[in-house]
Scaffold this motif. Sequence first.
Motif, PDB file in Angstrom:
ATOM      1  N   UNK A 168      21.130  26.534  -7.440  1.00 48.26           N
ATOM      2  CA  UNK A 168      22.294  27.073  -6.722  1.00 48.26           C
ATOM      3  C   UNK A 168      22.644  26.200  -5.516  1.00 48.26           C
ATOM      4  N   UNK A 169      21.625  25.721  -4.819  1.00 47.72           N
ATOM      5  CA  UNK A 169      21.847  24.840  -3.661  1.00 47.72           C
ATOM      6  C   UNK A 169      22.557  23.555  -4.086  1.00 47.72           C
ATOM      7  N   UNK A 170      22.103  22.952  -5.177  1.00 42.32           N
ATOM      8  CA  UNK A 170      22.748  21.734  -5.671  1.00 42.32           C
ATOM      9  C   UNK A 170      24.225  21.972  -5.979  1.00 42.32           C
ATOM     10  N   UNK A 171      24.500  23.059  -6.674  1.00 42.47           N
ATOM     11  CA  UNK A 171      25.868  23.303  -7.111  1.00 42.47           C
ATOM     12  C   UNK A 171      26.768  23.870  -6.012  1.00 42.47           C
ATOM     13  N   UNK A 172      26.183  24.298  -4.919  1.00 42.97           N
ATOM     14  CA  UNK A 172      26.995  24.707  -3.771  1.00 42.97           C
ATOM     15  C   UNK A 172      27.637  23.490  -3.104  1.00 42.97           C
ATOM     16  N   UNK A 173      27.021  22.334  -3.286  1.00 39.84           N
ATOM     17  CA  UNK A 173      27.513  21.079  -2.705  1.00 39.84           C
ATOM     18  C   UNK A 173      27.390  19.944  -3.712  1.00 39.84           C
ATOM     19  N   UNK A 174      28.176  19.970  -4.793  1.00 37.42           N
ATOM     20  CA  UNK A 174      28.063  18.896  -5.786  1.00 37.42           C
ATOM     21  C   UNK A 174      28.438  17.551  -5.178  1.00 37.42           C
ATOM     22  N   UNK A 175      27.831  16.526  -5.695  1.00 36.13           N
ATOM     23  CA  UNK A 175      28.052  15.186  -5.167  1.00 36.13           C
ATOM     24  C   UNK A 175      29.480  14.718  -5.483  1.00 36.13           C
ATOM     25  N   UNK A 176      30.197  14.203  -4.496  1.00 34.27           N
ATOM     26  CA  UNK A 176      31.583  13.772  -4.712  1.00 34.27           C
ATOM     27  C   UNK A 176      31.725  12.716  -5.813  1.00 34.27           C
ATOM     28  N   UNK A 177      30.748  11.814  -5.920  1.00 30.96           N
ATOM     29  CA  UNK A 177      30.817  10.767  -6.949  1.00 30.96           C
ATOM     30  C   UNK A 177      30.750  11.370  -8.352  1.00 30.96           C
TER      31      UNK A 177
END
Length: 95
Positions: A22-31
């Motif tokens: 959930x933490x990863x997908x709350x701030x997906x990488x712009x690239x």
Amino acid sequence: MSIVRCFGCVVRVKPEKVDYYKQLHANPWPEVNAMIKACHLRNFSIYFKNDLLFSYLEYVGDDYDADQKKMVAHLETQAWWRETDPCQQPPDCEP
């Protein structure tokens, strides 16, 4: 004009990895988001309930195989998958 192809998938998240996922997908990488767009994917959504993920996306390009190869070759996307893949259990179904 391209035909829209729709894809969906259900995957279970490992219980001990739910918070990290959930933490990863709350701030997906712009690239990674930029590569998704560059590969003609849109309306990419992930829904989460009871440790299950349902993902949905639409492909609007003209060469799905070439766009998938482009994504697989993208170094930042590979790094993203190295973070997200260990959070998921492989599906129990045959293609």
